[in-house]
Design a protein around this motif. Structure first.
Motif, PDB file in Angstrom:
ATOM      1  N   ALA A 183      -3.104  -4.402 -10.673  1.00 28.77           N
ATOM      2  CA  ALA A 183      -3.055  -4.012  -9.263  1.00 28.77           C
ATOM      3  C   ALA A 183      -2.850  -5.216  -8.350  1.00 28.77           C
ATOM      4  O   ALA A 183      -2.188  -5.113  -7.320  1.00 28.77           O
ATOM      5  N   PHE A 184      -3.395  -6.361  -8.708  1.00 29.40           N
ATOM      6  CA  PHE A 184      -3.276  -7.534  -7.849  1.00 29.40           C
ATOM      7  C   PHE A 184      -1.863  -8.110  -7.822  1.00 29.40           C
ATOM      8  O   PHE A 184      -1.505  -8.847  -6.915  1.00 29.40           O
ATOM      9  N   ALA A 185      -1.036  -7.768  -8.802  1.00 32.28           N
ATOM     10  CA  ALA A 185       0.346  -8.256  -8.804  1.00 32.28           C
ATOM     11  C   ALA A 185       1.078  -7.765  -7.561  1.00 32.28           C
ATOM     12  O   ALA A 185       1.862  -8.500  -6.958  1.00 32.28           O
ATOM     13  N   GLY A 186       0.816  -6.542  -7.133  1.00 35.06           N
ATOM     14  CA  GLY A 186       1.428  -6.010  -5.917  1.00 35.06           C
ATOM     15  C   GLY A 186       0.952  -6.723  -4.672  1.00 35.06           C
ATOM     16  O   GLY A 186       1.733  -6.998  -3.760  1.00 35.06           O
ATOM     17  N   VAL A 187      -0.325  -7.039  -4.627  1.00 33.16           N
ATOM     18  CA  VAL A 187      -0.862  -7.789  -3.486  1.00 33.16           C
ATOM     19  C   VAL A 187      -0.226  -9.170  -3.431  1.00 33.16           C
ATOM     20  O   VAL A 187       0.211  -9.623  -2.368  1.00 33.16           O
ATOM     21  N   MET A 188      -0.149  -9.834  -4.572  1.00 33.05           N
ATOM     22  CA  MET A 188       0.441 -11.173  -4.607  1.00 33.05           C
ATOM     23  C   MET A 188       1.920 -11.140  -4.239  1.00 33.05           C
ATOM     24  O   MET A 188       2.422 -12.045  -3.580  1.00 33.05           O
ATOM     25  N   GLU A 189       2.645 -10.086  -4.643  1.00 34.14           N
ATOM     26  CA  GLU A 189       4.047  -9.988  -4.256  1.00 34.14           C
ATOM     27  C   GLU A 189       4.178  -9.914  -2.739  1.00 34.14           C
ATOM     28  O   GLU A 189       5.029 -10.573  -2.148  1.00 34.14           O
ATOM     29  N   SER A 190       3.330  -9.134  -2.113  1.00 36.46           N
ATOM     30  CA  SER A 190       3.427  -9.014  -0.649  1.00 36.46           C
ATOM     31  C   SER A 190       3.063 -10.329   0.047  1.00 36.46           C
ATOM     32  O   SER A 190       3.637 -10.660   1.078  1.00 36.46           O
ATOM     33  N   ILE A 191       2.159 -11.071  -0.503  1.00 40.43           N
ATOM     34  CA  ILE A 191       1.784 -12.359   0.094  1.00 40.43           C
ATOM     35  C   ILE A 191       2.891 -13.382  -0.124  1.00 40.43           C
ATOM     36  O   ILE A 191       3.255 -14.126   0.788  1.00 40.43           O
ATOM     37  N   ASP A 192       3.441 -13.397  -1.319  1.00 39.08           N
ATOM     38  CA  ASP A 192       4.439 -14.420  -1.665  1.00 39.08           C
ATOM     39  C   ASP A 192       5.844 -14.129  -1.147  1.00 39.08           C
ATOM     40  O   ASP A 192       6.603 -15.052  -0.877  1.00 39.08           O
ATOM     41  N   LYS A 193       6.220 -12.856  -1.005  1.00 40.15           N
ATOM     42  CA  LYS A 193       7.619 -12.532  -0.700  1.00 40.15           C
ATOM     43  C   LYS A 193       7.879 -12.079   0.733  1.00 40.15           C
ATOM     44  O   LYS A 193       9.012 -11.794   1.077  1.00 40.15           O
ATOM     45  N   VAL A 194       6.853 -12.010   1.550  1.00 43.51           N
ATOM     46  CA  VAL A 194       7.041 -11.621   2.950  1.00 43.51           C
ATOM     47  C   VAL A 194       6.832 -12.850   3.828  1.00 43.51           C
ATOM     48  O   VAL A 194       5.882 -13.602   3.635  1.00 43.51           O
ATOM     49  N   ASP A 195       7.720 -13.045   4.792  1.00 48.22           N
ATOM     50  CA  ASP A 195       7.563 -14.126   5.759  1.00 48.22           C
ATOM     51  C   ASP A 195       6.618 -13.627   6.851  1.00 48.22           C
ATOM     52  O   ASP A 195       7.023 -12.945   7.788  1.00 48.22           O
ATOM     53  N   TRP A 196       5.348 -13.954   6.706  1.00 53.04           N
ATOM     54  CA  TRP A 196       4.313 -13.445   7.596  1.00 53.04           C
ATOM     55  C   TRP A 196       4.196 -14.227   8.908  1.00 53.04           C
ATOM     56  O   TRP A 196       3.409 -13.866   9.766  1.00 53.04           O
ATOM     57  N   ARG A 197       4.967 -15.286   9.079  1.00 59.26           N
ATOM     58  CA  ARG A 197       4.798 -16.155  10.252  1.00 59.26           C
ATOM     59  C   ARG A 197       4.998 -15.431  11.575  1.00 59.26           C
ATOM     60  O   ARG A 197       4.419 -15.814  12.582  1.00 59.26           O
ATOM     61  N   GLN A 198       5.803 -14.384  11.612  1.00 64.99           N
ATOM     62  CA  GLN A 198       6.077 -13.682  12.863  1.00 64.99           C
ATOM     63  C   GLN A 198       4.996 -12.667  13.245  1.00 64.99           C
ATOM     64  O   GLN A 198       5.066 -12.049  14.298  1.00 64.99           O
ATOM     65  N   PHE A 199       3.989 -12.507  12.396  1.00 60.13           N
ATOM     66  CA  PHE A 199       2.939 -11.521  12.627  1.00 60.13           C
ATOM     67  C   PHE A 199       1.603 -12.198  12.940  1.00 60.13           C
ATOM     68  O   PHE A 199       1.330 -13.289  12.471  1.00 60.13           O
ATOM     69  N   GLY A 200       0.755 -11.503  13.682  1.00 61.40           N
ATOM     70  CA  GLY A 200      -0.561 -12.029  14.018  1.00 61.40           C
ATOM     71  C   GLY A 200      -1.591 -11.802  12.926  1.00 61.40           C
ATOM     72  O   GLY A 200      -2.670 -12.383  12.960  1.00 61.40           O
ATOM     73  N   ALA A 201      -1.284 -10.942  11.962  1.00 67.18           N
ATOM     74  CA  ALA A 201      -2.217 -10.646  10.874  1.00 67.18           C
ATOM     75  C   ALA A 201      -1.424 -10.123   9.681  1.00 67.18           C
ATOM     76  O   ALA A 201      -0.245  -9.811   9.797  1.00 67.18           O
ATOM     77  N   ARG A 202      -2.092 -10.043   8.542  1.00 70.45           N
ATOM     78  CA  ARG A 202      -1.490  -9.497   7.330  1.00 70.45           C
ATOM     79  C   ARG A 202      -2.208  -8.206   6.972  1.00 70.45           C
ATOM     80  O   ARG A 202      -3.411  -8.197   6.764  1.00 70.45           O
ATOM     81  N   TYR A 203      -1.451  -7.113   6.903  1.00 70.47           N
ATOM     82  CA  TYR A 203      -1.990  -5.827   6.467  1.00 70.47           C
ATOM     83  C   TYR A 203      -1.176  -5.370   5.267  1.00 70.47           C
ATOM     84  O   TYR A 203       0.037  -5.230   5.361  1.00 70.47           O
ATOM     85  N   VAL A 204      -1.849  -5.148   4.154  1.00 68.78           N
ATOM     86  CA  VAL A 204      -1.174  -4.738   2.934  1.00 68.78           C
ATOM     87  C   VAL A 204      -1.777  -3.416   2.483  1.00 68.78           C
ATOM     88  O   VAL A 204      -2.997  -3.291   2.382  1.00 68.78           O
ATOM     89  N   VAL A 205      -0.931  -2.415   2.229  1.00 66.55           N
ATOM     90  CA  VAL A 205      -1.379  -1.139   1.693  1.00 66.55           C
ATOM     91  C   VAL A 205      -0.969  -1.108   0.228  1.00 66.55           C
ATOM     92  O   VAL A 205       0.215  -1.184  -0.095  1.00 66.55           O
ATOM     93  N   LEU A 206      -1.944  -1.035  -0.642  1.00 74.57           N
ATOM     94  CA  LEU A 206      -1.691  -1.023  -2.080  1.00 74.57           C
ATOM     95  C   LEU A 206      -1.931   0.388  -2.605  1.00 74.57           C
ATOM     96  O   LEU A 206      -3.018   0.938  -2.434  1.00 74.57           O
TER      97      LEU A 206
END
Length: 84
Positions: free
Chosen positions: A44-67
């Motif tokens: 299950a954590f592979a999906g979380v890590m993909e979203s952290i590693d493959k999304v450019d989060w710099r334009q957002f004020g927070a990170r929200y991930v739905v797994l």
């Protein structure tokens, strides 16, 4: 695992989906695996890590991930790292 289409799959990259009207048409494409993965060690954590590693989060004020998964988390290994 032969026939398994992917290990993780991002359906809605937040840098490409603008709002709920843009997101909702993507949800019908969610589907279960077409082959049994009972002998595959899911993570299950592979999906979380993909979203952290493959999304450019710099334009957002927070990170929200739905797994969405039926997989249990795998035990941590030395390859795990804390996100930046």
């Amino acid at each position: 695992m032969p026939g398994l289409e992917y290990t993780t799959k991002m359906y809605a990259d937040p840098t490409k989906v603008k709002d709920s009207a843009d997101f909702l048409p993507r949800s019908p494409t969610l589907k279960q695996a077409t082959v049994s993965s009972s002998s595959f060690d899911e993570d299950a954590f592979a999906g979380v890590m993909e979203s952290i590693d493959k999304v450019d989060w710099r334009q957002f004020g927070a990170r929200y991930v739905v797994l969405i998964t039926d997989a249990a988390p795998s035990k941590a290994t030395t390859n795990c790292r804390r996100p930046d």
